[in-house]
Design a protein around this motif. Sequence first.
Motif, short mmCIF file in Angstrom:
data_model
loop_
_atom_site.label_atom_id
_atom_site.label_comp_id
_atom_site.label_asym_id
_atom_site.label_seq_id
_atom_site.Cartn_x
_atom_site.Cartn_y
_atom_site.Cartn_z
N THR A 248 -13.43 21.06 19.98
CA THR A 248 -13.35 21.26 18.53
C THR A 248 -13.76 22.69 18.20
N PRO A 249 -13.02 23.37 17.33
CA PRO A 249 -13.41 24.76 16.98
C PRO A 249 -14.87 24.83 16.53
N GLY A 250 -15.55 25.85 17.00
CA GLY A 250 -16.95 26.03 16.67
C GLY A 250 -17.92 25.36 17.60
N THR A 251 -17.41 24.65 18.62
CA THR A 251 -18.30 24.02 19.60
C THR A 251 -18.95 25.10 20.46
N PRO A 252 -20.27 25.15 20.53
CA PRO A 252 -20.92 26.16 21.35
C PRO A 252 -20.73 25.89 22.84
N VAL A 253 -20.70 26.96 23.61
CA VAL A 253 -20.51 26.87 25.06
C VAL A 253 -21.53 27.79 25.72
N LEU A 254 -22.17 27.28 26.77
CA LEU A 254 -23.13 28.07 27.54
C LEU A 254 -22.71 28.07 29.00
N ALA A 255 -22.54 29.24 29.57
CA ALA A 255 -22.29 29.38 31.01
C ALA A 255 -23.49 30.08 31.63
N THR A 256 -23.94 29.61 32.78
CA THR A 256 -25.15 30.17 33.38
C THR A 256 -24.94 30.46 34.85
N THR A 257 -25.54 31.52 35.33
CA THR A 257 -25.53 31.85 36.75
C THR A 257 -26.64 32.85 37.03
N ALA A 258 -27.08 32.86 38.27
CA ALA A 258 -28.04 33.88 38.71
C ALA A 258 -27.39 34.86 39.67
N THR A 259 -26.14 34.60 40.06
CA THR A 259 -25.53 35.39 41.13
C THR A 259 -24.15 35.86 40.72
N ALA A 260 -24.11 36.83 39.84
CA ALA A 260 -22.83 37.39 39.43
C ALA A 260 -22.97 38.90 39.30
N ASN A 261 -22.15 39.63 40.04
CA ASN A 261 -22.12 41.07 39.83
C ASN A 261 -21.21 41.38 38.64
N ALA A 262 -21.03 42.65 38.34
CA ALA A 262 -20.32 43.03 37.12
C ALA A 262 -18.89 42.51 37.12
N ARG A 263 -18.21 42.55 38.28
CA ARG A 263 -16.83 42.09 38.33
C ARG A 263 -16.74 40.60 38.02
N VAL A 264 -17.66 39.82 38.58
CA VAL A 264 -17.66 38.37 38.33
C VAL A 264 -18.01 38.08 36.87
N VAL A 265 -18.97 38.82 36.31
CA VAL A 265 -19.34 38.63 34.91
C VAL A 265 -18.12 38.88 34.01
N THR A 266 -17.38 39.93 34.29
CA THR A 266 -16.18 40.23 33.51
C THR A 266 -15.19 39.08 33.57
N ASP A 267 -14.94 38.59 34.79
CA ASP A 267 -13.97 37.51 34.99
C ASP A 267 -14.41 36.25 34.27
N VAL A 268 -15.67 35.87 34.41
CA VAL A 268 -16.15 34.63 33.80
C VAL A 268 -16.14 34.74 32.28
N ALA A 269 -16.59 35.87 31.75
CA ALA A 269 -16.62 36.04 30.30
C ALA A 269 -15.23 35.97 29.70
N GLU A 270 -14.24 36.54 30.39
CA GLU A 270 -12.87 36.48 29.89
C GLU A 270 -12.34 35.06 29.89
N GLN A 271 -12.71 34.29 30.92
CA GLN A 271 -12.27 32.90 30.94
C GLN A 271 -13.02 32.06 29.90
N LEU A 272 -14.25 32.42 29.64
CA LEU A 272 -15.04 31.70 28.65
C LEU A 272 -14.46 31.90 27.25
N ASP A 273 -14.04 33.11 26.96
CA ASP A 273 -13.47 33.40 25.64
C ASP A 273 -12.47 34.54 25.79
N PRO A 274 -11.16 34.21 25.93
CA PRO A 274 -10.15 35.25 26.11
C PRO A 274 -10.11 36.26 24.96
N ALA A 275 -10.62 35.87 23.80
CA ALA A 275 -10.64 36.78 22.66
C ALA A 275 -11.70 37.87 22.80
N GLY A 276 -12.55 37.75 23.82
CA GLY A 276 -13.57 38.77 24.05
C GLY A 276 -14.80 38.64 23.17
#
Length: 734
Positions: free
Chosen positions: A208-236
């Motif tokens: 449903t629009p407006g549903t909060p989402v939390l993704a968590t990790t302790a092991t992500a370098n910058a490239r992985v963070v970029t990839d995950v964030a884009e998948q989490l919200d393609p709108a940036g």
Amino acid sequence: MIGAEVACPARLDPAGPGRNGPVSDGPEATSVRQRAEAVLRQLAGESAQLRADQWRAIEALVVEQRRVLCVQRTGWGKSAVYFVATALLRGPDAPSPAGPTVIISPLLALMRNQVAAAERAGIHARTINSANPEEWDEIAAAVHAGAVDVLLISPERLNNPDFRESVLPKLAATTGLLVVDEAHCVSDWGHDFRPDYRRLRSFLAGLTPGTPVLATTATANARVVTDVAEQLDPAGEAMVLRGTLDRESLRLAVHELPSPAHRLAWLAEQLDALPGSGIIYTLTVAAAAETAAFLRGRGYEVAEYSGRTEDADRRAAESDLLANRLKALVATSALGMGFDKPDLGFVIHLGAPPSPIAYYQQVGRAGRAVESARVLLLPGPEDAAIWRYFASLAFPAEEQVRAVLAALSEADHPLSTAALEPRVELRRARLELMLKVLDVDGAVRRVRGGWEATGAQWRYDHERYQQLSRARRVEQDAMREYVATAGCRMEYLRRCLDDPYAEACGRCDRCTGDAPPAEVSAAALTAAEAYLGQAGVAVAPRKMWPTGLPAAGVPLRGKIPAQEQAETGRVVGRLSDLGWGGPLRELLADGAPDQPAPAQLLAAVVEVLKAWAHGDDRWPQRPVAVVALGSQQRPKLVQSVAGHVAEVGRLPLLGTVPPGGSGGGRANSAQRVRALHGSFIVPPAVAGAFAEHPGPVLLVDDYIDSGWTMALVARELRAAGATAVLPLALAVTG
């Protein structure tokens, strides 16, 4: 510097908050924070207080309904964030109580820990995973009735057709908060990519629009963070909260010892001196079993834990370690994520993982609630060979993928993984991984009964797979550099994870100059060498033909008749063993010269035969002759072993069965049988000798891989008159 909100790839809050500052500090935020602190005290005790960075994440979820990626060190308290957020979103003070929190969690151990933690805060949590299918209907009903606050599901459920079609749409529509734990698994750039996680795209799309989402990790370098964030919200619009990855309790060190025996001996002498209880990681299942058995023999309470450990035994081992009934759990990476014991006093690695990121993930199990924890790496020269083996299991070549797509396209009904095996040259694990990737890419879909092609256009991304392969090699080089670095070890790991706050820790062996004890007593070394020098591993025979052979033109199916089977065989050791593994890998390596077996190995073969003849699981009848299995690569090696066995055992060497088959290699069982079937011919001289020498024969080869060569040659020898076939080889790959 904890909890900085940094512009990794995702857009930051447009209001431009300070490093730990909230978007607003008005009465609503103040009231929410007070309630949050009260929930935390229920969860973690009366003295617990939210850190500024934890509160920033909770505020973003509860007040602002945002999508948030938390990249925080192990032990930071990510679970506190989503449990507190759940209590606030579903509590009586919420303006409109939300639906249940859904947590995508990768391992059963993590689920069990989190269910117990949630109950402490009055949060009712349930799980849906492969271990409790009998409870799924009841749990689903409780979720829809509003009686479940938190539902934990394994990522594999997202790829199950029934779950995806009947449960997931309703769940997505009613979810109040979605949590993606160990979010680096979403990215194929991550060290532990899991294709099932990519199904989160459809889950996210159904929220449903407006549903909060939390993704968590302790092991992500910058490239992985970029990839995950884009998948989490393609709108940036995803918020990235990134904090320091320092762990103030960890004391890192590396101790290089000359041999596996030295490493085991050192461990046996030093384990008592290590604080509390801990984890000893190994790179292979065989190494975990050997290490655990040796330490038990030296009087330690230890248990092994790997992907082959039964679920009930895993639970018992976890419970025993949590209760400090064990000094150590000897584990493979199967324990890499999800096990939470706050007072874990040490983590030791017998062999280096293939990347600093994976290493940081595993050592992060230690020292979460103790002032000081020991972290020690004992690398070995064999580590690189093990890395190469696991790297060889990467995404298959394009021709193999195209063969799978063609097989599915040509079939008039869905094909199971077992039914696909006779049509493609891929082993089961790689085939399943590839199908999951193709499923996410839209080229195939999993349906009841198996897999089917969608007909959609699909492009093999050569460049991406090559980049991934290069990235893995860079990670391996970085792990070598971690061992050799003259600088701070914690700082090195943090820089590998692109921690913007990395600095010298002042605690590791490089910072303090305090090296681990170097001595290994002669008695301990002798005991370890004797243990690792033991030769002899039983190898069970093949008893069932692979599924689908008739469809591939091979008229074999079902159980192999008893009169056609080989007996249980013997080898000197596994290629993955700590002891014999090294010498055997060197002898049998691709490109190694073909030469007679060295005297030490021939002596080990004789010891194997003695134990086989007189042990509790001895052969049913003494062999009366020896037959060699022809080798295209190592004829001198095989003949030297067969000849020595015949000479020492005073048995006739009847001859050699010529090598057969072509292709198959390291393919799956069905392809291997198809390649070998009908290609082995027992020479007339060998067959004729069975009348003069009736009884069992020893069948000698260099190594056993899938076991199908031995099975098919044994079948031919039995048909030619041998009453039984006893396989004997130098090594087994498993």
